[in-house]
Write an enzyme that holds these catalytic residues in place. Sequence first.
Site, PDB file in Angstrom:
ATOM      1  CB  SER A  67      -0.926  -0.081   1.215  1.00 10.85           C
ATOM      2  OG  SER A  67      -1.750   1.018   1.306  1.00 10.85           O
ATOM      3  CG  ASP A 295      -3.252   3.932  -0.867  1.00 10.73           C
ATOM      4  OD1 ASP A 295      -3.927   3.665  -1.877  1.00 10.73           O
ATOM      5  OD2 ASP A 295      -3.155   3.158   0.094  1.00 10.73           O
ATOM      6  CG  ASP A 297      -2.927  -0.505  -2.005  1.00  9.66           C
ATOM      7  OD1 ASP A 297      -3.070   0.654  -1.587  1.00  9.66           O
ATOM      8  OD2 ASP A 297      -3.289  -1.510  -1.342  1.00  9.66           O
ATOM      9  CD  GLU A 400      -9.005   2.739   8.149  1.00  9.67           C
ATOM     10  OE1 GLU A 400      -8.801   2.010   9.117  1.00  9.67           O
ATOM     11  OE2 GLU A 400      -8.242   2.780   7.159  1.00  9.67           O
ATOM     12  CB  ALA A 401      -9.351  10.249   9.315  1.00 10.42           C
ATOM     13  CG  ASN A 402      -6.604   6.038   6.222  1.00  8.46           C
ATOM     14  OD1 ASN A 402      -7.519   5.708   5.488  1.00  8.46           O
ATOM     15  ND2 ASN A 402      -6.062   5.212   7.100  1.00  8.46           N
ATOM     16  NE  ARG A 531      -4.768   1.503  16.172  1.00  4.06           N
ATOM     17  CZ  ARG A 531      -4.081   1.471  15.037  1.00  4.06           C
ATOM     18  NH1 ARG A 531      -3.540   2.571  14.540  1.00  4.06           N
ATOM     19  NH2 ARG A 531      -3.924   0.341  14.393  1.00  4.06           N
ATOM     20  N   PRO A 532      -1.116   0.610  19.349  1.00  4.43           N
ATOM     21  CG  PRO A 532      -1.124  -1.676  19.861  1.00  4.43           C
ATOM     22  CD  PRO A 532      -1.823  -0.397  20.180  1.00  4.43           C
ATOM     23  CB  SER A 533       1.264   0.901  13.964  1.00  2.00           C
ATOM     24  OG  SER A 533       1.266   0.392  12.651  1.00  2.00           O
TER      25      SER A 533
END
Length: 568
Positions: A67, A295, A297, A400-402, A531-533
């Site tokens: 990605s 992005d 992909d 998602e915000a992204n 949070r952990p990625s």
Amino acid sequence: MKEEQKSLILKISSQYPPPQGVKLSYGTAGFREDASILVSTVYRVGILAALRSLKTQSVIGLMITASHNKVNDNGVKIADPSGGMLTQDWEPFADRLANAQDPQNLIELIVEFVEKENIPLHWDGMRSAEILLGRDTRPSGESLLQAAKQGIDSIIGAVSVDMGIVTTPQLHWMVRARNQGMKATEFDYFQQISDSFRCFMGLIPTKSDQVSEGADKLIVDCANGVGGEKLIALKKMLNGKAMEVRNSGLEGEGELNERVGADFVQKEKVVPLGFGTEDVGISILLSELRCASLDGDADRLVYFTVASNNTSRIDLVDGDKMLSLFAIFIKDQIGILKGEGAKKTTNNYEPRLGVVQTAYANGASTDYLKNLGLEVVLTPTGVKYLHEKAAQYDIGIYFEANGHGTILFSQSFLSWLEAENKELSSTSKGSEEQKAALRLLAVTKLINQAVGDALSGLLMVEAILKHMGWSIHKWSELYQDLPSRMLKVIVKDRTAVVTTNAETEVVKPTGIQDAINAEIAKCSRGRSFIRPSGTEDIIRVYAEASTQEAADSLANSVAKLVDQFLNS
Ligand code: NG1
Ligand code: ZN
């Protein structure tokens, strides 16, 4: 399991030893690592895909991509029969397979899993499993694809079909289409989205104050990834669409994801390479310039305009705003179909409309959506969680915000809509109600219901803006984003952070949440979480507040807490 099958796996897998000293994990979006250590993982995911196809008796997808990550990384993930992500129940098996230390260990795991899941294996040479393979434009993709094929070939009766270089959403779409008995080539994909786009555009009311075609322009940054070539192909099928493709990645143009693409634009809030002052949008009535970024992909999309006062700063229109745009449009169309003036047709079916976000959604967007009277729910990060939640509604919109998101429609809604359209076309053809039904039908075909898709999303946005007669500025002004900041903290062990409540609270390490709360309390409209990625070896810190300075300072203080609690 027959000896013939075991010895085949033993023979082939001995050519794919796992990397030493690495613990692989099927994260938010499959396995992702430096491409140089992924061959054995991709081989084993090939085996997993074949078993999944046997178990479900359906076509499965296997996509090789990392990605938005850097060009030397790569990754692999599975598309389930619906076109969605691999069922979460199989993720632990994926982890165990990828980490099996030797061929014997691998066989034992497979035998145990096949028995537990009751997977029907075949020995009679019958073609009993089919896996569609796709990859993005990364140079490591070709050799990893060969490893995936070998994994599939290790299971008797499984066959792979190489779909070539495709976007992630194209592969998911193909899997879904195949399992619905529809035609599923790349051409079919382009045809479906371009036909439904044209159909939608044909239903647009003509208003005199609308931005006229030709005066408005769209420039798309394709992250130097697979989206470039595909968008050019799509543009050809939509002859006449005013669109300029930049950072297409073709003919060695620029490096994949390097200061380009949706992830860069959304996180850094500056123009991607190849954009500058000449792209400043003019918001006067008849001229409009909007930019978009995909992005690497092409499963994420954000829009932006270049701010006129500074060459690199942008005004970002992110996934939350796309969600809002889609939600307003759908709500309006349902309103027309079911509203006061509408002719009462077949039944009084009330479709449930739900909106799904993550904790990264800007607080202003959540307030805005709730004020529209919409049902808004939060899930943990990762499309699989959002998708699963959205599927519980008749119309579930998630983002998602992204910029990764889509709309899902239930079978009952589709049947109702088709019946409604049929009824209206005989009783009141050409009425506003019928047009609303036709628009919604076009949307169900235009949007990629398998997964978030930047290409189909782009056409959706373009069509809806045109329908509303809105400029990108008007869209952007739906609400004002709260200033926010996202940071990464490198820690010794990211699994030490355990969260709850859709990742908005930390339960481990103890004490850190109270410390974060104390920092939040110092800010006006402050909100922060960690949070952990799932895709990088880091802890992510998110903060928002009423001013940029306050958001930055909150993010910095929380990042310091992460460092204190996890690295000392
Ligand atoms: P991680 O690395 O788990 O935060 C990132 C994105 C997710 C999702 C995945 C898959 C952010 C904050 N996180 O996950 O939303 O898109 O990548 O690509 O953007
Ligand atoms: Zn992506």
